[in-house]
Design a protein around this motif. Structure first.
Motif, mmCIF file in Angstrom:
data_model
loop_
_atom_site.group_PDB
_atom_site.id
_atom_site.type_symbol
_atom_site.label_atom_id
_atom_site.label_comp_id
_atom_site.label_asym_id
_atom_site.label_seq_id
_atom_site.Cartn_x
_atom_site.Cartn_y
_atom_site.Cartn_z
ATOM 1 N N VAL A 232 0.859 -1.172 0.000
ATOM 2 C CA VAL A 232 0.000 0.000 0.000
ATOM 3 C C VAL A 232 0.902 1.230 0.000
ATOM 4 C CG1 VAL A 232 -0.161 0.086 2.533
ATOM 5 C CG2 VAL A 232 -1.952 1.148 1.147
ATOM 6 N N SER A 233 0.522 2.248 -0.734
ATOM 7 C CA SER A 233 1.343 3.461 -0.787
ATOM 8 C C SER A 233 1.319 4.180 0.554
ATOM 9 C CB SER A 233 0.823 4.396 -1.880
ATOM 10 O OG SER A 233 -0.466 4.883 -1.546
ATOM 11 N N SER A 234 2.286 5.027 0.764
ATOM 12 C CA SER A 234 2.349 5.790 2.017
ATOM 13 C C SER A 234 1.111 6.659 2.186
ATOM 14 C CB SER A 234 3.610 6.660 2.035
ATOM 15 O OG SER A 234 4.772 5.858 2.019
ATOM 16 N N GLN A 235 0.571 7.168 1.080
ATOM 17 C CA GLN A 235 -0.632 7.993 1.160
ATOM 18 C C GLN A 235 -1.856 7.180 1.582
ATOM 19 O OE1 GLN A 235 -0.973 11.347 0.716
ATOM 20 N NE2 GLN A 235 1.261 11.449 0.599
ATOM 21 N N GLY A 236 -1.846 5.881 1.286
ATOM 22 C CA GLY A 236 -2.996 5.049 1.625
ATOM 23 C C GLY A 236 -2.829 4.246 2.893
ATOM 24 N N ASN B 92 -4.303 18.451 6.669
ATOM 25 C CA ASN B 92 -4.939 17.761 5.540
ATOM 26 C C ASN B 92 -4.775 16.240 5.627
ATOM 27 O OD1 ASN B 92 -5.742 20.215 4.456
ATOM 28 N ND2 ASN B 92 -3.879 20.439 3.214
ATOM 29 N N ASN B 93 -3.551 15.782 5.862
ATOM 30 C CA ASN B 93 -3.309 14.338 5.950
ATOM 31 C C ASN B 93 -4.017 13.729 7.158
ATOM 32 O OD1 ASN B 93 -1.714 14.244 3.647
ATOM 33 N ND2 ASN B 93 0.179 14.640 4.778
ATOM 34 N N PHE B 94 -4.045 14.459 8.250
ATOM 35 C CA PHE B 94 -4.697 13.970 9.457
ATOM 36 C C PHE B 94 -6.190 13.750 9.213
ATOM 37 C CE2 PHE B 94 -6.858 14.635 13.516
ATOM 38 C CZ PHE B 94 -6.176 13.746 14.333
#
Length: 389
Positions: A353-357, A370-372
């Motif tokens: 899984v990508s770091s973003q997911g 935003n990421n939180f």
């Protein structure tokens, strides 16, 4: 009270026992009480789980199931066999002094709301009391529980704060993290300075309280669906601690798409590479999946599909599948053999899984706004003040 074994009956008839210490004053009283409770439950045909000794399960001949979970003198009973539940209540009333409170709404400071969508748990009242105790009822809410740019260390030159007050505050936050995975990493971080807290540590703990001020009603919704698949997300913040350069392990598990357990904890040893840190996190994630699988087996819920362990480090996944890389694995031999065994048996699969997911990012580091909020939305972490459950 019974006469002690071996005491002469003819003397016992005309004497009394002097109570020197009450049951609640003894260190062994919880164990003695639970031993008697277990004996009663086994006598009623219930089976005690070997992976969670506070869980008792009984399967009736008609196919129904009754489940009982106990913590000290607080008990939850559930299942689909109403007749068995009534019989259980009657038998327990004969053995113990009990009070039936009806449908579950409040348990150990955890609020439970049930609807057609599912079950929602939160600790809104607990947070309100915490805000009043800390004097933060009128403070300006923070967007995140921790500043993503802050790095907490021993801060030797900083001002020392009241140790008992700090420990009491962090202790309350630790209990709150049972239903609030969004604060788990921040609480794990501030709890590392219980022995000698400084002003910077106290401000970090109060930042968590300020975040809670803006989200007191947030909780987890367990939605109804037909899936019983188990999956986990694991992550590690390599050498994140500025004090000893140990990494932070974070993992969260999902049952049927609903988050059920999570953890954020500093690793016990120093990892020599990011792949090694991620590999240790993967091992912890597998331990948790196996524990949940055993719980489901006690309930006779089985799934033939392999459990998914998501990881965002391709090197760690490669090591798990390729045992030939000796130079990179000699420091984690036990974990490597453990993971390889589960992969070979087909019990576990390790998709990338990508770091973003990666939803475990929330448990290993401080994130920007935003990421939180993106991860909070993905884990179905809703606010009762704004969302309809």
């Amino acid at each position: 009270m019974d006469v002690p074994p071996g005491y002469r009956e003819d003397i016992a008839a005309n004497t009394v026992c002097k109570l020197k210490k009450a049951l609640y004053g003894l260190k062994q009283s919880p164990r003695a009480w639970f031993g008697r409770f277990t004996k009663v439950m086994v006598g009623l045909g219930f089976k005690q789980s070997q992976v969670d000794h506070t869980l008792f399960v009984k399967h009736s001949e008609s196919g129904g199931v009754t489940v009982l979970l106990v913590y000290m003198n607080d008990i939850i009973v559930t299942g689909d066999d109403e007749e068995e539940q009534q019989m259980l209540s009657q038998h327990l009333a004969k053995e113990f002094e009990i009070k039936t409170l009806g449908k579950l709404k409040y348990f150990l400071a955890i609020e439970v709301a049930q609807s057609k969508k599912g079950i929602f748990i939160s600790q809104q009242k607990y947070i309100t009391d915490l805000l009043q105790e800390t004097g933060k009822t009128t403070c300006k809410p923070a967007c995140t529980p921790i500043d993503p740019n802050i790095k907490l260390g021993n801060a030797e030159e900083d001002v020392v704060v009241n140790k008992e007050m700090y420990q009491r505050l962090v202790g309350k936050l630790i209990y709150l993290s049972h239903t609030r995975p969004d604060v788990a990493f921040a609480v794990s971080l501030v709890s590392q300075f219980m022995h000698q807290p400084k002003e910077i540590h106290l401000q970090a703990a109060l930042r968590i309280v300020q975040y809670l001020k803006g989200t007191p009603g947030r909780g987890i919704l367990f939605e109804r669906n037909g899936s019983v698949g188990l999956e986990a997300y694991t992550d590690a913040d390599y050498a994140g601690s500025i004090m000893d350069r140990r990494s932070t392990t974070g993992y969260c598990t999902f049952l049927g798409g609903n988050r059920v357990t999570w953890k954020s904890k500093k690793q016990s040893v120093v990892s020599r590479s990011s792949a090694e840190a991620e590999f240790r996190a993967m091992a912890q994630g597998i331990f948790e999946l196996l524990w949940l699988k055993s719980i489901l087996e006690d309930l006779r819920i089985k799934s033939d599909k392999p459990m998914k362990l998501y990881c965002d480090n391709k090197s760690a996944i490669s090591i798990a599948h390729n045992p030939v890389q000796h130079d990179r694995t000699k420091y984690i031999e036990v974990d490597r053999h453990f993971i390889k065994e589960k992969l070979d048996s087909g019990l576990i699969c390790t998709p990338y899984v990508s770091s973003q997911g990666n939803l475990a990012d929330l448990l290993t580091k401080g994130l920007n706004d935003n990421n939180f909020e993106r991860i909070v939305f993905k884990i179905k972490f809703i606010n009762t003040g704004k969302d309809d459950i």
